[in-house]
Design an enzyme around this catalytic site. Structure first.
Site, PDB file in Angstrom:
ATOM      1  N   LYS A  78       1.209  36.105  31.012  1.00 54.62           N
ATOM      2  CA  LYS A  78      -0.025  36.003  30.234  1.00 54.62           C
ATOM      3  C   LYS A  78      -0.977  34.967  30.844  1.00 54.62           C
ATOM      4  CE  LYS A  78      -1.091  35.581  25.254  1.00 54.62           C
ATOM      5  NZ  LYS A  78      -0.433  35.372  23.950  1.00 54.62           N
ATOM      6  N   SER A  85      -1.838  38.540  20.772  1.00 56.42           N
ATOM      7  CA  SER A  85      -2.644  38.256  21.939  1.00 56.42           C
ATOM      8  C   SER A  85      -1.957  38.585  23.271  1.00 56.42           C
ATOM      9  CB  SER A  85      -3.038  36.772  21.919  1.00 56.42           C
ATOM     10  OG  SER A  85      -1.899  35.932  21.923  1.00 56.42           O
ATOM     11  N   SER A  87       1.910  37.342  18.075  1.00 60.51           N
ATOM     12  CA  SER A  87       1.243  37.663  19.337  1.00 60.51           C
ATOM     13  C   SER A  87       2.124  38.341  20.378  1.00 60.51           C
ATOM     14  CB  SER A  87       0.629  36.402  19.946  1.00 60.51           C
ATOM     15  OG  SER A  87      -0.498  35.996  19.218  1.00 60.51           O
TER      16      SER A  87
END
Length: 464
Positions: free
Chosen positions: A74, A150, A174
Site C-alpha cells: 500500500k 482503503s 480498510s
C-alpha cells in the site's frame, strides 16, 4: 497458483523466481490499465531480487516459505528507495530510506515487493480507493462498484492475479472491506501482533488512537496463503514496543468450539444478500463441527461507534486545517462531514472516553470468553458505487453504518478474518470471523472451513 504453490515451485526448482516475477509483470501489464491497482511498478527491482533468490537456490541455500512470491504494498507503507506517496501530490518525491517492518518481514520470508498499490489520498479521502496522485481503482467484478478501501489497490491486484499477496492496513475495515468487495481473504490482526513503525511522515509518534487502532494486514486469494503471510509477519521488534511476544498459535479450544452469529449488528438493518451470506457461513461452520448459536448482538455497539468517532476526531482535529489542503479536490468531504457531526472532545471528556474504551474492550473480552468466535458481516450491503460516502451526510452515514462491525471490532482490539462465501448477482459475498485478542489462529481455521465449503473465487479477469 497459490502463493504456497509458487514458493514451493521456486524452492524445488520447477520454476525460477525470475520466471515467476515475469509472469506477474505480464499480468500487471495486461490487466493493470483496466484496474489501476498498481501505482508504482518495481519491475527491475523485483527481477533483481528474484535473480538473487535464484542464485541462493543454486548455491544450496535454504529458501523461505514465501520464496520468490511477489506482493504489493500500500502507498502508505515504505519500501526502501521508493516514494511513499500516500496517494498525495505533496509526497510524490518522499523516498523511503528503509523498508517498513512488515515489508522487511515478508522479504525475510522470501517474498518480493513488485509494486506499490493505490489507496484513498492520505487514507482519509473516503472508503473508495481514489487518490489525488493516481486516480480511481476499479472493482474487477463490476466497474460501477467500488473495490472498497482503503487497501483497495491491494485487494484488486490480488483478485486479478497481479500478485498473490497484498500488504494493506486496517483501523476500522480498510483490509476487510476491500477483501470482501473484491472476493479475496484479508486479515486484521490484534494490535501488537505484527510490529510496525508509524513514524512515516516525521520523527514523532502519533497519538493513542493511531497507536492502538491501525494494524498492518495481509490480503490473499486463499486462507492458506493468508496464514503463510500471518506467520511471516508475526513477531516482535525493538522498534515497536507495542509488539507482543505471543505465540502465533494458542491452546486448542474445548470441543465443539462455540460461534456466536450476529447478522445485523445493532439491529440497523442488513441487505438480504448479506444476511444470506452469514447464514450460509453459519451452516458451513455447523457442518464442520462448530457449536453455532445466534445471539442478540455484539457488546456495546453504539457506545463503541460513538467513542471511536470522538477519540479519532479529537486526535486529528489540530492537524485538520493543514491536512485538508493536501487531499485534493473533493478529497476532504469524508473527514469534513465526520468532523461536522462529531465535535472534538475536551480534555475532561477525552479522559472519560479513554475509560469508556477500556470498558468496551473488557465487555468484548467477556463476550468472547463465552463465545470464542463471532461470525458476522463485513459490510451490511453489497458493494456500493464509487465515492458514495463522500456525496452527502446521508450517504456518509449509510456507508459508516454498513461497516459498523469492522469499526467496533477494531475499537475492541480483536482480530478478524474476512473470507468470501460465493457470488450473488455477479458480485462477491463474504463474512468475517472475529476472535479473542491474539487468537488469529481461531479466525483462520474457521475461515478455512468456510473456504472449503464455498471455494476460491479469484483470480478473475476484470469486467468492463
Amino acid at each position: 497458483m497459490t502463493a504456497a504453490a509458487q514458493a514451493a515451485a521456486v524452492r524445488d526448482g520447477e520454476i525460477s523466481a525470475v520466471e515467476l516475477v515475469d509472469s506477474h509483470l505480464e499480468r500487471i501489464a495486461e490487466t493493470g490499465p483496466r484496474i489501476n491497482a498498481v501505482t508504482q511498478l518495481l519491475a527491475e527491482r523485483a527481477r533483481a531480487d528474484a535473480a538473487r533468490t535464484d542464485r541462493r537456490r543454486a548455491s544450496g541455500e535454504e529458501l523461505g516459505p514465501l520464496a520468490g512470491v511477489p506482493f504489493t504494498v500500500k502507498e502508505c507503507t515504505p519500501v526502501e528507495g521508493v516514494p511513499t506517496t500516500f496517494g498525495a501530490t505533496r509526497f510524490r518525491d518522499m523516498t523511503a530510506a528503509a523498508d517498513a517492518l512488515p515489508v522487511a518481514r515478508l522479504r525475510a520470508a522470501g517474498a518480493l515487493p513488485v509494486g506499490h498499490s493505490n489507496m484513498p489520498t492520505l487514507i482519509l479521502a473516503g472508503m473508495h480507493t481514489r487518490s489525488e496522485l493516481f486516480g480511481d481503482t476499479v472493482n474487477p467484478w463490476d466497474p460501477a462498484r467500488t473495490p472498497g478501501g482503503s487497501s483497495g489497490g491491494d485487494a484488486a491486484a490480488v483478485a486479478t492475479g497481479m500478485a498473490p499477496l497484498g500488504l494493506g492496513n486496517d483501523s476500522g475495515g480498510s483490509v476487510r472491506v476491500p477483501a470482501s468487495f473484491c472476493g479475496v481473504a484479508g486479515l486484521k490482526p490484534t494490535p501488537g501482533r505484527f510490529p510496525s513503525d508509524p513514524r512515516v511522515l516525521g520523527p514523532d509518534d502519533p497519538g493513542p488512537a493511531s497507536q492502538l487502532l491501525v494494524t498492518d494486514g495481509p490480503l490473499a486469494r486463499t486462507v492458506a496463503d493468508l496464514r503463510l503471510a500471518y506467520e511471516a509477519l508475526a513477531g516482535t521488534d525493538p522498534r515497536d514496543p507495542r509488539a507482543v511476544p505471543v505465540p502465533a498459535y494458542g491452546e486448542p479450544l474445548p470441543q465443539p468450539p462455540t460461534v456466536a452469529v450476529v447478522a445485523d449488528p445493532g439491529g440497523r438493518g442488513v441487505h438480504p444478500t448479506v444476511r444470506a451470506a452469514v447464514a450460509r457461513a453459519a451452516a458451513a461452520l455447523r457442518d464442520a463441527g462448530y457449536d453455532v448459536r445466534e445471539v442478540a448482538d455484539v457488546p456495546r455497539l453504539d457506545e463503541a461507534l460513538e467513542a471511536y468517532g470522538r477519540i479519532t476526531v479529537t486526535e486529528f482535529a489540530p492537524r485538520w486545517p493543514l491536512v485538508r489542503t493536501l487531499l485534493g479536490e473533493g478529497g476532504d468531504r469524508w473527514i469534513a462531514t465526520a468532523m461536522e457531526q462529531t465535535p472534538p472532545a475536551t480534555s475532561a471528556e477525552l479522559t472519560e472516553l479513554m475509560g469508556t474504551w477500556l470498558g468496551i474492550r473488557r465487555s468484548w473480552a467477556e463476550f468472547l470468553e463465552e463465545h470464542p468466535l463471532l461470525l458476522g458481516p463485513v459490510f451490511t450491503e453489497p458493494p456500493v458505487e464509487p465515492g458514495l460516502e463522500s456525496r452527502d451526510t446521508e450517504s456518509r452515514d449509510r456507508v459508516a453504518s454498513a461497516m459498523r462491525l469492522c469499526t467496533a471490532s477494531s475499537f475492541a482490539g480483536v482480530p478478524a478474518v474476512a473470507v468470501p462465501t460465493g457470488v450473488s448477482d455477479g458480485l462477491p459475498t463474504g463474512v468475517q470471523l472475529i476472535s479473542r485478542p491474539f487468537r488469529e489462529d481461531l479466525c483462520l481455521t474457521a475461515a478455512q472451513h468456510i473456504e472449503d465449503a464455498f471455494g476460491i473465487l479469484t483470480p478473475i479477469d476484470p469486467l468492463g
